[in-house]
Design a protein around this motif. Structure first.
Motif, mmCIF file in Angstrom:
data_model
loop_
_atom_site.group_PDB
_atom_site.id
_atom_site.type_symbol
_atom_site.label_atom_id
_atom_site.label_comp_id
_atom_site.label_asym_id
_atom_site.label_seq_id
_atom_site.Cartn_x
_atom_site.Cartn_y
_atom_site.Cartn_z
ATOM 1 N N ILE A 41 -10.716 7.093 -6.996
ATOM 2 C CA ILE A 41 -10.881 5.679 -7.324
ATOM 3 C C ILE A 41 -10.863 5.479 -8.831
ATOM 4 N N ARG A 42 -11.523 6.365 -9.559
ATOM 5 C CA ARG A 42 -11.543 6.269 -11.017
ATOM 6 C C ARG A 42 -10.132 6.432 -11.591
ATOM 7 N N ALA A 43 -9.373 7.358 -11.056
ATOM 8 C CA ALA A 43 -8.003 7.567 -11.541
ATOM 9 C C ALA A 43 -7.145 6.334 -11.285
ATOM 10 N N PHE A 44 -7.308 5.711 -10.135
ATOM 11 C CA PHE A 44 -6.560 4.490 -9.843
ATOM 12 C C PHE A 44 -6.949 3.380 -10.812
ATOM 13 N N ALA A 45 -8.245 3.150 -10.976
ATOM 14 C CA ALA A 45 -8.718 2.050 -11.826
ATOM 15 C C ALA A 45 -8.262 2.215 -13.268
ATOM 16 N N SER A 46 -8.223 3.436 -13.747
ATOM 17 C CA SER A 46 -7.884 3.678 -15.150
ATOM 18 C C SER A 46 -6.399 3.479 -15.445
ATOM 19 N N ARG A 47 -5.589 3.297 -14.406
ATOM 20 C CA ARG A 47 -4.144 3.063 -14.616
ATOM 21 C C ARG A 47 -3.851 1.676 -15.157
ATOM 22 N N PHE A 48 -4.793 0.734 -15.003
ATOM 23 C CA PHE A 48 -4.479 -0.665 -15.243
ATOM 24 C C PHE A 48 -5.252 -1.236 -16.422
ATOM 25 N N GLU A 49 -4.575 -2.132 -17.117
ATOM 26 C CA GLU A 49 -5.225 -2.851 -18.207
ATOM 27 C C GLU A 49 -6.363 -3.715 -17.682
ATOM 28 N N ALA B 16 -22.587 3.447 -5.955
ATOM 29 C CA ALA B 16 -21.905 4.513 -6.694
ATOM 30 C C ALA B 16 -20.448 4.149 -6.935
ATOM 31 N N LEU B 17 -19.802 3.546 -5.935
ATOM 32 C CA LEU B 17 -18.398 3.141 -6.071
ATOM 33 C C LEU B 17 -18.251 2.095 -7.174
ATOM 34 N N LEU B 18 -19.104 1.070 -7.150
ATOM 35 C CA LEU B 18 -19.003 -0.003 -8.133
ATOM 36 C C LEU B 18 -19.338 0.487 -9.541
ATOM 37 N N ALA B 19 -20.290 1.392 -9.653
ATOM 38 C CA ALA B 19 -20.612 1.960 -10.966
ATOM 39 C C ALA B 19 -19.428 2.755 -11.509
ATOM 40 N N CYS B 20 -18.767 3.483 -10.630
ATOM 41 C CA CYS B 20 -17.589 4.260 -11.025
ATOM 42 C C CYS B 20 -16.486 3.340 -11.541
ATOM 43 N N VAL B 21 -16.204 2.288 -10.808
ATOM 44 C CA VAL B 21 -15.137 1.365 -11.181
ATOM 45 C C VAL B 21 -15.475 0.637 -12.473
ATOM 46 N N SER B 22 -16.723 0.215 -12.594
ATOM 47 C CA SER B 22 -17.147 -0.529 -13.778
ATOM 48 C C SER B 22 -17.002 0.299 -15.043
ATOM 49 N N SER B 23 -17.198 1.605 -14.927
ATOM 50 C CA SER B 23 -17.080 2.470 -16.097
ATOM 51 C C SER B 23 -15.638 2.852 -16.416
ATOM 52 N N ALA B 24 -14.742 2.663 -15.427
ATOM 53 C CA ALA B 24 -13.365 3.130 -15.594
ATOM 54 C C ALA B 24 -12.380 2.025 -15.910
ATOM 55 N N ALA B 25 -12.767 0.769 -15.676
ATOM 56 C CA ALA B 25 -11.779 -0.304 -15.769
ATOM 57 C C ALA B 25 -12.372 -1.553 -16.384
ATOM 58 N N ASP B 26 -11.496 -2.396 -16.916
ATOM 59 C CA ASP B 26 -11.870 -3.726 -17.371
ATOM 60 C C ASP B 26 -11.688 -4.661 -16.175
ATOM 61 N N ILE B 27 -12.776 -5.083 -15.577
ATOM 62 C CA ILE B 27 -12.722 -5.898 -14.369
ATOM 63 C C ILE B 27 -12.570 -7.360 -14.768
ATOM 64 N N ALA B 28 -11.394 -7.923 -14.452
ATOM 65 C CA ALA B 28 -11.133 -9.319 -14.788
ATOM 66 C C ALA B 28 -11.474 -10.259 -13.644
ATOM 67 N N GLY B 29 -11.449 -9.747 -12.432
ATOM 68 C CA GLY B 29 -11.773 -10.561 -11.271
ATOM 69 C C GLY B 29 -12.659 -9.795 -10.321
ATOM 70 N N PHE B 30 -13.693 -10.457 -9.834
ATOM 71 C CA PHE B 30 -14.599 -9.804 -8.879
ATOM 72 C C PHE B 30 -14.974 -10.841 -7.832
ATOM 73 N N THR B 31 -14.578 -10.572 -6.595
ATOM 74 C CA THR B 31 -14.915 -11.452 -5.469
ATOM 75 C C THR B 31 -15.973 -10.794 -4.608
ATOM 76 N N ILE B 32 -16.952 -11.593 -4.209
ATOM 77 C CA ILE B 32 -17.916 -11.172 -3.193
ATOM 78 C C ILE B 32 -17.717 -12.104 -2.006
ATOM 79 N N ALA B 33 -17.323 -11.545 -0.878
ATOM 80 C CA ALA B 33 -16.974 -12.363 0.279
ATOM 81 C C ALA B 33 -17.688 -11.873 1.536
#
Length: 284
Positions: free
Chosen positions: A193-201, A244-261
């Motif tokens: 997941i971290r590798a995927f997230a780090s691919r994107f601006e 743990a998943l969200l902490a991983c993503v938050s540290s690896a990527a610049d999150i521009a959009g976050f939906t809670i549904a």
């Protein structure tokens, strides 16, 4: 950077009043932040449910009108980041499409037990199961027509928490060329997941609360035994695994959009109705 909170209490796309109730409750649960203005999308009120099915979609007019209103409000606010407070899964369509216009290379992390790539032709009328298909292209035409920007590339999508698929969902993803892993036995490793997230601006994250195991978190669709939906099952993730998943993503990527549904606080809604039935609470 301007961040808005988009309160989008849509229940037309999911067919349950609890979607609207849950969105408003969720707006109070999130950490307060005066620097993030709250913008509410006018949505069809719960008392109009159930809605008629038109062209295979329940509440087609209400669903599409809500998406148009959301898109107009977002364009007017011109944010750099959007926190979307839903409502059913449909609420991601307008903000993710807008952000894709701002950031064409954005990726999507779809944290969900389900793929959300159905169409009306599949036989399930609730539009919340169609949202990602419309964002990827080749999905439900009535929703895809509301997309203002090009579809997301299939290799810009990663599912986390995905459970078993119906044949028509698998066929759509295979035809579209989107990679996916059914995670019934084991979730994706955090390194992947971290590798995927780090691919994107920029990264867009859609969190469907039903990714959580209903045995441990009860405010999900599948914690209510009276509901059957399209025959899909519930999620298997624990709160600790999600954290743990969200902490991983938050540290690896610049999150521009976050939906809670799909936050469905059934007990809290019942308690609300209990008190609403007492004159002491509703009278002068």
């Amino acid at each position: 950077m301007k961040t808005i909170r988009l309160l989008y209490p849509d229940c037309a796309g999911g067919g349950l009043s609890t979607y609207a109730f849950g969105a408003r409750l969720l707006a109070h649960i999130l950490p307060p932040n005066d620097r993030q203005p709250l913008i509410e999308v006018p949505a069809a009120p719960p008392d109009v449910l159930p809605l008629p099915v038109t062209d295979g979609i329940a509440g087609l007019e209400e669903v599409t009108a809500g998406i148009r209103r959301a898109a107009a409000l977002i364009e007017d606010a011109a944010p750099d980041r959007i926190i979307t407070i839903g409502g059913d899964c449909l609420v991601s369509l307008a903000p993710f499409d807008y952000l894709h216009g701002r950031f064409p290379d954005a990726g999507i992390l779809w944290i969900d037990a389900h793929p959300d790539v159905s169409t009306a032709a599949c036989g399930y009328p609730n539009a919340h199961a169609m949202v990602l298909g419309a964002l990827l292209g080749g999905g439900e035409p009535a929703l895809e027509a509301l997309r203002r920007h090009p579809p997301f590339a299939p290799d810009h999508l990663l599912y986390a928490g995905l459970q078993g698929l119906h044949d028509y969902q698998k066929e759509f993803l295979d035809r579209r060329g989107a990679a996916y892993t059914v995670q019934t036995e084991r979730f994706l490793p955090l390194d992947e997941i971290r590798a995927f997230a780090s691919r994107f601006e920029r990264l867009l994250v859609h969190l469907d609360i039903d990714v959580l195991d209903p045995a441990f978190f009860h405010s999900t669709y599948f914690a209510n035994p009276a509901l059957t939906g399209d025959g899909s099952g519930g999620g298997r993730m624990t709160m600790d695994e999600l954290a743990a998943l969200l902490a991983c993503v938050s540290s690896a990527a610049d999150i521009a959009g976050f939906t809670i549904a799909e936050y469905l606080p059934f007990d809290e809604e019942r308690l609300h109705h209990l008190f609403a039935g007492l004159p002491l609470f509703t009278g002068p």
